[in-house]
Design a protein around this motif. Structure first.
Motif, PDB file in Angstrom:
ATOM      1  N   ARG A  11       0.846  -1.200   0.000  1.00  0.00           N
ATOM      2  CA  ARG A  11       0.000   0.000   0.000  1.00  0.00           C
ATOM      3  C   ARG A  11       0.876   1.241   0.000  1.00  0.00           C
ATOM      4  NH1 ARG A  11      -4.061  -1.870   4.793  1.00  0.00           N
ATOM      5  NH2 ARG A  11      -4.979  -3.635   3.679  1.00  0.00           N
ATOM      6  N   GLU A  12       0.431   2.264  -0.733  1.00  0.00           N
ATOM      7  CA  GLU A  12       1.148   3.537  -0.732  1.00  0.00           C
ATOM      8  C   GLU A  12       0.876   4.245   0.590  1.00  0.00           C
ATOM      9  OE1 GLU A  12       0.399   5.919  -4.167  1.00  0.00           O
ATOM     10  OE2 GLU A  12       0.839   4.271  -5.535  1.00  0.00           O
ATOM     11  N   GLN A  13       1.960   4.774   1.179  1.00  0.00           N
ATOM     12  CA  GLN A  13       1.853   5.415   2.495  1.00  0.00           C
ATOM     13  C   GLN A  13       3.069   6.315   2.692  1.00  0.00           C
ATOM     14  OE1 GLN A  13       1.066   2.431   5.484  1.00  0.00           O
ATOM     15  NE2 GLN A  13       2.035   3.664   7.078  1.00  0.00           N
ATOM     16  N   LEU A  14       2.909   7.383   3.466  1.00  0.00           N
ATOM     17  CA  LEU A  14       4.050   8.232   3.830  1.00  0.00           C
ATOM     18  C   LEU A  14       4.699   7.643   5.071  1.00  0.00           C
ATOM     19  CD1 LEU A  14       2.617  11.836   3.335  1.00  0.00           C
ATOM     20  CD2 LEU A  14       4.048  10.510   1.775  1.00  0.00           C
ATOM     21  N   THR A  15       6.029   7.520   5.040  1.00  0.00           N
ATOM     22  CA  THR A  15       6.776   7.009   6.188  1.00  0.00           C
ATOM     23  C   THR A  15       7.964   7.926   6.452  1.00  0.00           C
ATOM     24  OG1 THR A  15       8.192   5.608   4.820  1.00  0.00           O
ATOM     25  CG2 THR A  15       6.164   4.607   5.670  1.00  0.00           C
ATOM     26  N   ASN A  16       8.695   7.622   7.505  1.00  0.00           N
ATOM     27  CA  ASN A  16       9.937   8.328   7.802  1.00  0.00           C
ATOM     28  C   ASN A  16      11.101   7.401   7.495  1.00  0.00           C
ATOM     29  OD1 ASN A  16       8.559  10.610   8.755  1.00  0.00           O
ATOM     30  ND2 ASN A  16       8.350   9.695  10.758  1.00  0.00           N
ATOM     31  N   LYS A  29      11.451  12.931   6.642  1.00  0.00           N
ATOM     32  CA  LYS A  29      10.043  12.747   6.998  1.00  0.00           C
ATOM     33  C   LYS A  29       9.160  12.754   5.754  1.00  0.00           C
ATOM     34  CE  LYS A  29       9.217  16.152   9.708  1.00  0.00           C
ATOM     35  NZ  LYS A  29       8.847  17.120  10.750  1.00  0.00           N
ATOM     36  N   ASN A  30       8.029  12.075   5.853  1.00  0.00           N
ATOM     37  CA  ASN A  30       6.988  12.082   4.825  1.00  0.00           C
ATOM     38  C   ASN A  30       7.458  11.551   3.473  1.00  0.00           C
ATOM     39  OD1 ASN A  30       5.166  13.227   6.679  1.00  0.00           O
ATOM     40  ND2 ASN A  30       5.990  15.245   6.258  1.00  0.00           N
ATOM     41  N   VAL A  31       8.133  10.426   3.486  1.00  0.00           N
ATOM     42  CA  VAL A  31       8.651   9.813   2.267  1.00  0.00           C
ATOM     43  C   VAL A  31       7.570   8.925   1.642  1.00  0.00           C
ATOM     44  CG1 VAL A  31      10.426   8.301   1.315  1.00  0.00           C
ATOM     45  CG2 VAL A  31      10.979   9.798   3.245  1.00  0.00           C
ATOM     46  N   PRO A  32       7.255   9.115   0.354  1.00  0.00           N
ATOM     47  CA  PRO A  32       6.300   8.226  -0.314  1.00  0.00           C
ATOM     48  C   PRO A  32       6.874   6.810  -0.340  1.00  0.00           C
ATOM     49  CG  PRO A  32       6.850  10.116  -1.705  1.00  0.00           C
ATOM     50  CD  PRO A  32       7.765  10.143  -0.533  1.00  0.00           C
ATOM     51  N   SER A  33       6.139   5.861   0.227  1.00  0.00           N
ATOM     52  CA  SER A  33       6.648   4.504   0.392  1.00  0.00           C
ATOM     53  C   SER A  33       5.594   3.487  -0.003  1.00  0.00           C
ATOM     54  CB  SER A  33       7.024   4.271   1.855  1.00  0.00           C
ATOM     55  OG  SER A  33       7.902   5.259   2.315  1.00  0.00           O
ATOM     56  N   LEU A  34       6.051   2.267  -0.170  1.00  0.00           N
ATOM     57  CA  LEU A  34       5.171   1.120  -0.371  1.00  0.00           C
ATOM     58  C   LEU A  34       5.327   0.255   0.868  1.00  0.00           C
ATOM     59  CD1 LEU A  34       6.195   0.431  -4.056  1.00  0.00           C
ATOM     60  CD2 LEU A  34       4.087   1.508  -3.257  1.00  0.00           C
ATOM     61  N   ASP A  46      12.183   3.221  -7.484  1.00  0.00           N
ATOM     62  CA  ASP A  46      13.547   3.604  -7.868  1.00  0.00           C
ATOM     63  C   ASP A  46      13.736   5.111  -7.813  1.00  0.00           C
ATOM     64  OD1 ASP A  46      14.181   0.953  -8.283  1.00  0.00           O
ATOM     65  OD2 ASP A  46      13.940   1.046 -10.464  1.00  0.00           O
ATOM     66  N   LYS A  47      12.723   5.847  -8.236  1.00  0.00           N
ATOM     67  CA  LYS A  47      12.796   7.316  -8.238  1.00  0.00           C
ATOM     68  C   LYS A  47      12.933   7.861  -6.809  1.00  0.00           C
ATOM     69  CE  LYS A  47      10.244  11.345  -9.878  1.00  0.00           C
ATOM     70  NZ  LYS A  47       9.041  11.799 -10.597  1.00  0.00           N
ATOM     71  N   VAL A  48      12.137   7.338  -5.884  1.00  0.00           N
ATOM     72  CA  VAL A  48      12.196   7.791  -4.489  1.00  0.00           C
ATOM     73  C   VAL A  48      13.528   7.381  -3.861  1.00  0.00           C
ATOM     74  CG1 VAL A  48      11.189   7.481  -2.191  1.00  0.00           C
ATOM     75  CG2 VAL A  48       9.701   7.866  -4.164  1.00  0.00           C
ATOM     76  N   ILE A  69      14.908  16.236   7.623  1.00  0.00           N
ATOM     77  CA  ILE A  69      14.523  16.841   6.357  1.00  0.00           C
ATOM     78  C   ILE A  69      13.110  16.372   6.018  1.00  0.00           C
ATOM     79  CG2 ILE A  69      15.121  17.007   3.906  1.00  0.00           C
ATOM     80  CD1 ILE A  69      17.937  15.878   4.803  1.00  0.00           C
ATOM     81  N   THR A  70      12.305  17.241   5.425  1.00  0.00           N
ATOM     82  CA  THR A  70      10.979  16.834   4.943  1.00  0.00           C
ATOM     83  C   THR A  70      11.074  16.556   3.462  1.00  0.00           C
ATOM     84  OG1 THR A  70       9.863  18.143   6.633  1.00  0.00           O
ATOM     85  CG2 THR A  70       8.562  17.520   4.708  1.00  0.00           C
ATOM     86  N   TYR A  71      10.654  15.374   3.060  1.00  0.00           N
ATOM     87  CA  TYR A  71      10.637  14.973   1.659  1.00  0.00           C
ATOM     88  C   TYR A  71       9.514  15.765   0.994  1.00  0.00           C
ATOM     89  CZ  TYR A  71      10.706  11.821  -2.370  1.00  0.00           C
ATOM     90  OH  TYR A  71      10.825  11.293  -3.627  1.00  0.00           O
ATOM     91  N   SER A  72       9.822  16.403  -0.118  1.00  0.00           N
ATOM     92  CA  SER A  72       8.771  17.119  -0.844  1.00  0.00           C
ATOM     93  C   SER A  72       8.753  16.666  -2.285  1.00  0.00           C
ATOM     94  CB  SER A  72       9.003  18.645  -0.773  1.00  0.00           C
ATOM     95  OG  SER A  72      10.194  18.972  -1.448  1.00  0.00           O
ATOM     96  N   ALA A  73       7.665  16.882  -2.947  1.00  0.00           N
ATOM     97  CA  ALA A  73       7.510  16.416  -4.332  1.00  0.00           C
ATOM     98  C   ALA A  73       8.278  17.266  -5.325  1.00  0.00           C
ATOM     99  CB  ALA A  73       6.031  16.402  -4.692  1.00  0.00           C
ATOM    100  N   ALA A  74       8.912  18.326  -4.877  1.00  0.00           N
ATOM    101  CA  ALA A  74       9.623  19.234  -5.790  1.00  0.00           C
ATOM    102  C   ALA A  74      10.824  18.573  -6.418  1.00  0.00           C
ATOM    103  CB  ALA A  74      10.072  20.472  -5.042  1.00  0.00           C
TER     104      ALA A  74
END
Length: 74
Positions: A11-16, A29-34, A46-48, A69-74
């Protein structure tokens, strides 16, 4: 996508993400994860993973002991 270990559906979820490099602790923080709901295994695309690697390298050069650090989509 299924879990490498138990084969449950991820499942897609934000993790640290936390790592230690040369006695420096780096937390992103807030890393897009599976995430596997069955066993808790965390995976990254691979991108993340590439972005995390670059963020850790940059943080390691900038700080001596701890970086958050906060992970951002930028």
């Amino acid at each position: 996508m299924s879990c490498f270990y138990c084969k449950s559906e991820l499942r897609e979820q934000l993790t640290n993400f936390m790592t230690e490099v040369d006695h420096c602790f780096i937390i992103v923080k807030n890393v897009p994860s599976l995430v596997c709901p069955q066993c808790g295994e965390v995976s990254y695309t691979d991108k993340v993973a590439e972005r995390l690697e670059n963020m850790v390298k940059a943080a390691r050069q900038a700080v001596s002991e701890v970086a958050i650090i906060t992970y951002s989509a930028a």
